[in-house]
Motif scaffolding. Structure first.
Motif, PDB file in Angstrom:
ATOM      1  N   MET A 162       0.827  -1.192   0.000  1.00 21.13           N
ATOM      2  CA  MET A 162       0.000   0.000   0.000  1.00 21.13           C
ATOM      3  C   MET A 162       0.871   1.254   0.000  1.00 21.13           C
ATOM      4  N   ARG A 163       1.897   1.282   0.820  1.00 17.31           N
ATOM      5  CA  ARG A 163       2.773   2.445   0.874  1.00 17.31           C
ATOM      6  C   ARG A 163       3.527   2.627  -0.439  1.00 17.31           C
ATOM      7  N   LEU A 164       3.943   1.543  -1.049  1.00 16.62           N
ATOM      8  CA  LEU A 164       4.643   1.617  -2.331  1.00 16.62           C
ATOM      9  C   LEU A 164       3.705   2.154  -3.418  1.00 16.62           C
ATOM     10  N   THR A 165       2.472   1.681  -3.421  1.00 14.05           N
ATOM     11  CA  THR A 165       1.481   2.161  -4.383  1.00 14.05           C
ATOM     12  C   THR A 165       1.211   3.645  -4.178  1.00 14.05           C
ATOM     13  N   LEU A 166       1.041   4.062  -2.922  1.00 12.15           N
ATOM     14  CA  LEU A 166       0.804   5.476  -2.641  1.00 12.15           C
ATOM     15  C   LEU A 166       1.999   6.332  -3.049  1.00 12.15           C
ATOM     16  N   PHE A 167       3.202   5.804  -2.879  1.00  7.64           N
ATOM     17  CA  PHE A 167       4.398   6.540  -3.292  1.00  7.64           C
ATOM     18  C   PHE A 167       4.369   6.809  -4.794  1.00  7.64           C
ATOM     19  N   PHE A 168       4.038   5.797  -5.592  1.00 10.17           N
ATOM     20  CA  PHE A 168       4.013   5.983  -7.043  1.00 10.17           C
ATOM     21  C   PHE A 168       2.877   6.898  -7.488  1.00 10.17           C
ATOM     22  N   ILE A 169       1.741   6.854  -6.805  1.00 11.65           N
ATOM     23  CA  ILE A 169       0.637   7.761  -7.135  1.00 11.65           C
ATOM     24  C   ILE A 169       1.047   9.201  -6.858  1.00 11.65           C
ATOM     25  N   ARG A 170       1.668   9.438  -5.719  1.00 14.00           N
ATOM     26  CA  ARG A 170       2.112  10.791  -5.377  1.00 14.00           C
ATOM     27  C   ARG A 170       3.226  11.260  -6.308  1.00 14.00           C
ATOM     28  N   LEU A 171       4.109  10.355  -6.694  1.00 15.03           N
ATOM     29  CA  LEU A 171       5.170  10.695  -7.640  1.00 15.03           C
ATOM     30  C   LEU A 171       4.567  11.116  -8.982  1.00 15.03           C
ATOM     31  N   TYR A 172       3.558  10.395  -9.454  1.00 13.41           N
ATOM     32  CA  TYR A 172       2.860  10.745 -10.689  1.00 13.41           C
ATOM     33  C   TYR A 172       2.216  12.125 -10.560  1.00 13.41           C
ATOM     34  N   ARG A 173       1.586  12.390  -9.429  1.00 16.88           N
ATOM     35  CA  ARG A 173       0.927  13.676  -9.235  1.00 16.88           C
ATOM     36  C   ARG A 173       1.941  14.825  -9.242  1.00 16.88           C
ATOM     37  N   GLN A 174       3.085  14.618  -8.602  1.00 19.81           N
ATOM     38  CA  GLN A 174       4.126  15.651  -8.606  1.00 19.81           C
ATOM     39  C   GLN A 174       4.687  15.876 -10.012  1.00 19.81           C
ATOM     40  N   ALA A 175       4.868  14.788 -10.764  1.00 19.57           N
ATOM     41  CA  ALA A 175       5.401  14.909 -12.125  1.00 19.57           C
ATOM     42  C   ALA A 175       4.424  15.660 -13.025  1.00 19.57           C
ATOM     43  N   THR A 176       3.143  15.359 -12.932  1.00 17.37           N
ATOM     44  CA  THR A 176       2.176  16.060 -13.774  1.00 17.37           C
ATOM     45  C   THR A 176       2.066  17.519 -13.368  1.00 17.37           C
ATOM     46  N   ALA A 177       2.186  17.820 -12.078  1.00 21.55           N
ATOM     47  CA  ALA A 177       2.162  19.220 -11.646  1.00 21.55           C
ATOM     48  C   ALA A 177       3.374  19.960 -12.203  1.00 21.55           C
ATOM     49  N   TRP A 178       4.518  19.284 -12.236  1.00 21.39           N
ATOM     50  CA  TRP A 178       5.720  19.908 -12.776  1.00 21.39           C
ATOM     51  C   TRP A 178       5.575  20.142 -14.284  1.00 21.39           C
ATOM     52  N   PHE A 179       5.011  19.167 -15.004  1.00 18.13           N
ATOM     53  CA  PHE A 179       4.815  19.337 -16.447  1.00 18.13           C
ATOM     54  C   PHE A 179       3.845  20.480 -16.734  1.00 18.13           C
ATOM     55  N   ARG A 180       2.827  20.617 -15.910  1.00 20.26           N
ATOM     56  CA  ARG A 180       1.890  21.728 -16.112  1.00 20.26           C
ATOM     57  C   ARG A 180       2.546  23.060 -15.812  1.00 20.26           C
ATOM     58  N   LEU A 181       3.448  23.065 -14.842  1.00 20.75           N
ATOM     59  CA  LEU A 181       4.124  24.299 -14.469  1.00 20.75           C
ATOM     60  C   LEU A 181       5.019  24.791 -15.599  1.00 20.75           C
ATOM     61  N   ILE A 182       5.780  23.900 -16.202  1.00 22.62           N
ATOM     62  CA  ILE A 182       6.677  24.329 -17.277  1.00 22.62           C
ATOM     63  C   ILE A 182       6.012  24.267 -18.644  1.00 22.62           C
ATOM     64  N   GLN A 183       4.810  23.746 -18.733  1.00 22.54           N
ATOM     65  CA  GLN A 183       4.016  23.647 -19.959  1.00 22.54           C
ATOM     66  C   GLN A 183       4.822  23.021 -21.092  1.00 22.54           C
ATOM     67  N   LEU A 233       1.898  18.709 -25.192  1.00 23.44           N
ATOM     68  CA  LEU A 233       0.944  18.112 -24.255  1.00 23.44           C
ATOM     69  C   LEU A 233      -0.171  19.113 -23.988  1.00 23.44           C
ATOM     70  N   VAL A 234      -1.391  18.670 -24.160  1.00 25.75           N
ATOM     71  CA  VAL A 234      -2.542  19.528 -23.949  1.00 25.75           C
ATOM     72  C   VAL A 234      -3.165  19.135 -22.613  1.00 25.75           C
ATOM     73  N   TYR A 235      -3.377  20.114 -21.759  1.00 23.43           N
ATOM     74  CA  TYR A 235      -3.929  19.847 -20.441  1.00 23.43           C
ATOM     75  C   TYR A 235      -5.365  20.342 -20.382  1.00 23.43           C
ATOM     76  N   THR A 236      -6.254  19.458 -20.032  1.00 26.86           N
ATOM     77  CA  THR A 236      -7.646  19.828 -19.884  1.00 26.86           C
ATOM     78  C   THR A 236      -8.036  19.653 -18.428  1.00 26.86           C
ATOM     79  N   PRO A 237      -8.973  20.442 -17.950  1.00 22.83           N
ATOM     80  CA  PRO A 237      -9.402  20.275 -16.558  1.00 22.83           C
ATOM     81  C   PRO A 237     -10.116  18.937 -16.374  1.00 22.83           C
ATOM     82  N   CYS A 238     -10.000  18.389 -15.184  1.00 26.82           N
ATOM     83  CA  CYS A 238     -10.607  17.088 -14.896  1.00 26.82           C
ATOM     84  C   CYS A 238     -12.124  17.220 -14.817  1.00 26.82           C
ATOM     85  N   ARG A 239     -12.839  16.221 -15.318  1.00 23.24           N
ATOM     86  CA  ARG A 239     -14.302  16.229 -15.288  1.00 23.24           C
ATOM     87  C   ARG A 239     -14.854  15.857 -13.917  1.00 23.24           C
ATOM     88  N   PHE A 240     -14.091  15.100 -13.182  1.00 27.17           N
ATOM     89  CA  PHE A 240     -14.560  14.593 -11.904  1.00 27.17           C
ATOM     90  C   PHE A 240     -13.884  15.312 -10.749  1.00 27.17           C
TER      91      PHE A 240
END
Length: 108
Positions: free
Chosen positions: A33-54, A58-65
């Motif tokens: 569970m901790r390993l899975t949560l680590f990879f989910i958080r790593l993905y979230r940080q990476a996507t935030a970084w990609f959005r920051l530097i644009q 890559l086209v970013y759309t707002p989430c529907r949910f």
């Protein structure tokens, strides 16, 4: 590591070892569970970084949910465990399509 006195019948006054914010007891399932949560958080940080530097191309759309798919995956893993939580997260990703109405969707 933190320790807490458990004080139960099998181990009176014994100490239980704790390790983290979400997974309290150190067991194989807690490690998954901790390993899975680590990879989910790593993905979230990476996507935030990609959005920051644009990143070009890559086209970013707002989430529907609400919550977003990565937040949903984290909640599902915390609530149901690594395997069932990932199954629910994959189902949520399949529901995220142009024909979905969106809205609030929490793991049941």
């Amino acid at each position: 590591m933190r320790y807490r006195s458990s004080g139960n019948k099998k181990n009176p006054g014994g100490r239980v070892r704790y390790s983290g914010r979400f997974c309290r007891r150190i067991t194989p399932s807690a490690i998954y569970m901790r390993l899975t949560l680590f990879f989910i958080r790593l993905y979230r940080q990476a996507t935030a970084w990609f959005r920051l530097i644009q990143v070009p191309g890559l086209v970013y759309t707002p989430c529907r949910f609400y919550p977003s798919c990565s937040e949903y995956a984290e909640l599902a893993v915390c609530k149901h465990g690594a395997i069932k939580g990932l199954g629910k997260a994959i189902g949520r990703i399949f529901r995220c399509n142009p024909f979905a109405s969106g809205g609030a969707d929490y793991p049941a």
